[in-house]
Motif scaffolding. Structure first.
Motif, short mmCIF file in Angstrom:
data_model
loop_
_atom_site.label_atom_id
_atom_site.label_comp_id
_atom_site.label_asym_id
_atom_site.label_seq_id
_atom_site.Cartn_x
_atom_site.Cartn_y
_atom_site.Cartn_z
N GLY A 89 0.80 -1.22 0.00
CA GLY A 89 0.00 0.00 0.00
C GLY A 89 0.83 1.27 0.00
N LEU A 90 2.16 1.10 0.06
CA LEU A 90 3.08 2.25 0.08
C LEU A 90 3.62 2.55 -1.31
CD1 LEU A 90 5.13 1.23 3.26
CD2 LEU A 90 3.60 3.22 3.09
N ASN A 91 4.24 3.72 -1.43
CA ASN A 91 5.02 4.06 -2.62
C ASN A 91 6.16 4.97 -2.18
OD1 ASN A 91 4.06 6.86 -2.64
ND2 ASN A 91 2.14 6.03 -3.44
N ALA A 92 6.99 5.38 -3.11
CA ALA A 92 8.18 6.15 -2.77
C ALA A 92 7.83 7.44 -2.05
CB ALA A 92 8.98 6.45 -4.04
N LYS A 93 6.68 8.03 -2.35
CA LYS A 93 6.30 9.30 -1.72
C LYS A 93 5.75 9.10 -0.31
CE LYS A 93 5.22 11.72 -6.05
NZ LYS A 93 4.15 12.38 -6.85
N THR A 94 5.05 7.98 -0.09
CA THR A 94 4.40 7.79 1.21
C THR A 94 5.29 7.11 2.25
OG1 THR A 94 3.40 5.73 0.41
CG2 THR A 94 2.09 7.75 0.22
N VAL A 95 6.37 6.47 1.83
CA VAL A 95 7.27 5.83 2.80
C VAL A 95 7.81 6.84 3.82
CG1 VAL A 95 9.57 4.79 3.06
CG2 VAL A 95 7.92 3.80 1.46
N PRO A 96 8.36 8.00 3.40
CA PRO A 96 8.84 8.96 4.39
C PRO A 96 7.73 9.50 5.30
CG PRO A 96 9.73 9.46 2.21
CD PRO A 96 8.66 8.45 2.02
N ILE A 97 6.52 9.63 4.75
CA ILE A 97 5.39 10.11 5.56
C ILE A 97 5.07 9.09 6.66
CG2 ILE A 97 2.94 10.70 5.51
CD1 ILE A 97 3.35 11.60 2.59
N LEU A 98 5.02 7.81 6.28
CA LEU A 98 4.75 6.76 7.26
C LEU A 98 5.86 6.70 8.31
CD1 LEU A 98 3.26 4.29 8.39
CD2 LEU A 98 4.50 2.89 6.71
N ALA A 99 7.10 6.75 7.87
CA ALA A 99 8.23 6.67 8.81
C ALA A 99 8.17 7.80 9.84
CB ALA A 99 9.55 6.70 8.04
N GLN A 100 7.90 9.02 9.38
CA GLN A 100 7.81 10.15 10.30
C GLN A 100 6.65 9.97 11.26
OE1 GLN A 100 10.10 12.98 10.36
NE2 GLN A 100 9.11 12.90 12.36
N ALA A 101 5.52 9.46 10.77
CA ALA A 101 4.36 9.25 11.62
C ALA A 101 4.65 8.19 12.69
CB ALA A 101 3.17 8.82 10.77
N ILE A 102 5.36 7.14 12.31
CA ILE A 102 5.73 6.09 13.27
C ILE A 102 6.58 6.67 14.40
CG2 ILE A 102 7.14 4.01 13.57
CD1 ILE A 102 6.14 3.11 10.80
N VAL A 103 7.52 7.51 14.04
CA VAL A 103 8.38 8.15 15.03
C VAL A 103 7.57 9.11 15.91
CG1 VAL A 103 10.35 9.72 15.35
CG2 VAL A 103 10.47 7.87 13.67
N ASP A 104 6.73 9.89 15.27
CA ASP A 104 5.92 10.88 16.01
C ASP A 104 4.97 10.22 17.01
OD1 ASP A 104 7.16 12.85 14.58
OD2 ASP A 104 5.47 13.24 13.23
N CYS A 105 4.50 9.01 16.68
CA CYS A 105 3.56 8.32 17.55
C CYS A 105 4.25 7.46 18.61
CB CYS A 105 2.60 7.46 16.74
SG CYS A 105 1.45 8.42 15.71
N GLY A 106 5.57 7.53 18.62
CA GLY A 106 6.33 6.82 19.67
C GLY A 106 6.32 5.32 19.54
N ILE A 107 6.19 4.82 18.34
CA ILE A 107 6.14 3.36 18.14
C ILE A 107 7.56 2.77 18.23
CG2 ILE A 107 5.53 1.52 16.52
CD1 ILE A 107 3.35 3.41 15.46
#
Length: 394
Positions: free
Chosen positions: A376-394
């Motif tokens: 469900g990811l692509n080159a543009k959404t990978v950095p968005i997901l990674a930042q969200a994972i970090v922001d949510c403290g996962i």
């Protein structure tokens, strides 16, 4: 009489799909539903399938029934794809089914006919529909340890200790490759240990192989299934064509009953025919015929295999990209398991609250147990997901 019915629990993945559709945010990301998507967010029709469909439209002369077990050519082609030369064709009974789910259901029906008191040992976690079908059929389910929440790998010692409790008349359900929902898989040496243990206990293996070609390639992904089928007295194999042929809506699957004693094939085949007759008479043929055409035409098969390899490498690339981005942002390699997992899914190890925070704050949708669909990811959404994972403290 219908007033006596009780409400059934809603399907969590279908609920997630509905919530995603209703979310107005343009930046939302769907990592829940288990379908492959390309870089444009589409689930394309594979080139070889499209070509076969055109040929079929031009040459098909009837829509009459095939047979209770489906077209024999489909069974032959799929058995060759999944089992290669590991087992003689004369030792395999097979029946076409409505998708891999239909094959799973028919397999459970078959084992319940053979032993009404059967226990089915199921990995913890597993594909939720395994559990739902077993519960609906009132078949006893016994979980065995599988996923290590700390390492995000396989708890092999726990798994072996738990399936050692299975005995003759029991079934051990195994994922042939690309474990759903975790993405964590056994190594071939570990598979050999599982086979030796099953031979000792007398339990019957059942393999659900829904993602052949999505992990390490068509041959490598089939290696474990071939090992099991060639090493033990009998096994069941539920195979799906939804993912590796991209024909989700055509509902194309095959159930195989393998026996080292070739004299068992007739009884097994008669049973599969009987079960098909009781459930839906004749299985759907359109998708099965397309698969048969692709697998038996040299040019179509080569094009299909090449495109499937493109799909596989795309997912591997996304895995590596996400792991590297998380390492860059977090300063550690604790998400390195994402690059090591195989198939469409990985399990992050996030809490339900963290998964909800991803949805509420970032519009990122995944199943509550933190299973995410890598495709469900692509080159543009990978950095968005990674930042969200970090922001949510996962």
């Amino acid at each position: 009489m219908f007033e006596a019915l009780t409400a059934q629990p809603p399907d969590k993945i279908l609920m997630l799909m509905q919530a995603f559709r209703e979310d107005p945010r343009e930046t939302k990301i769907d990592l829940g539903v288990g379908v492959y998507k390309d870089a444009n967010g589409l689930t394309p029709i594979m080139r070889a399938v499209k070509a076969a469909e055109k040929q079929l439209w031009e040459t098909e002369t009837t829509k009459s029934y095939t047979g209770l077990a489906g077209d024999p050519g489909f069974s032959d082609a799929m058995i060759a794809l999944v089992l290669g030369d590991a087992v003689a064709r004369a030792n395999v009974a097979a029946a076409a089914t409505p998708g891999g789910t239909g094959a799973v259901r028919q397999a459970f029906d078959m084992v319940k006919m053979a032993n009404p008191d059967v226990r089915v040992f199921v990995s913890d976690p597993t594909w939720p529909n395994h559990l739902s079908i077993l519960k609906h059929m009132q078949i006893q389910m016994v979980p065995y340890r599988y996923f290590d929440g700390e390492t995000r790998g396989v708890d092999f010692d726990g798994m072996m200790a738990d399936i050692a409790k299975a005995g003759k008349g029991d079934v051990v359900l195994l994922h042939g490759c690309c474990h759903n929902p975790t993405g964590a898989n056994l190594t071939l040496p570990q598979w050999r240990e599982v086979v030796a243990l099953l031979a000792k206990t007398g339990a019957t293996p059942m393999i659900d192989i829904a993602y052949q070609g999505f992990g390490d390639g068509l041959e490598d992904d089939a290696a474990a299934t071939r090992l099991v089928a060639s090493s033990l007295p009998e096994c069941l194999i539920a195979a799906s064509c939804s993912k590796n042929f991209g024909i989700y809506r055509e509902r194309t699957g095959l159930l195989m009953a393998v026996a080292q004693d070739s004299s068992a094939r007739k009884l097994n085949q008669d049973t599969l025919n009987y079960l098909n007759r009781q459930n839906y008479s004749f299985p759907p043929d359109h998708g099965a015929r397309l698969v048969t055409m692709v697998l038996t035409d040299q040019a179509l098969r080569a094009d299909w295999a090449a495109e499937l390899e493109e799909v596989r490498n795309s997912m591997l690339g996304l895995r590596t990209h996400l792991a590297q981005e998380l390492q860059r942002l977090g300063g550690s390699d604790r998400f390195g398991f994402i690059a090591q997992h195989r198939g469409m899914f990985s399990r992050l190890g996030a809490t339900p609250d963290q998964v909800e925070k991803l949805r509420a704050d970032h519009g990122i949708y995944m199943v509550g147990d933190s299973r995410l669909n890598i495709a469900g990811l692509n080159a543009k959404t990978v950095p968005i997901l990674a930042q969200a994972i970090v922001d949510c403290g996962i």
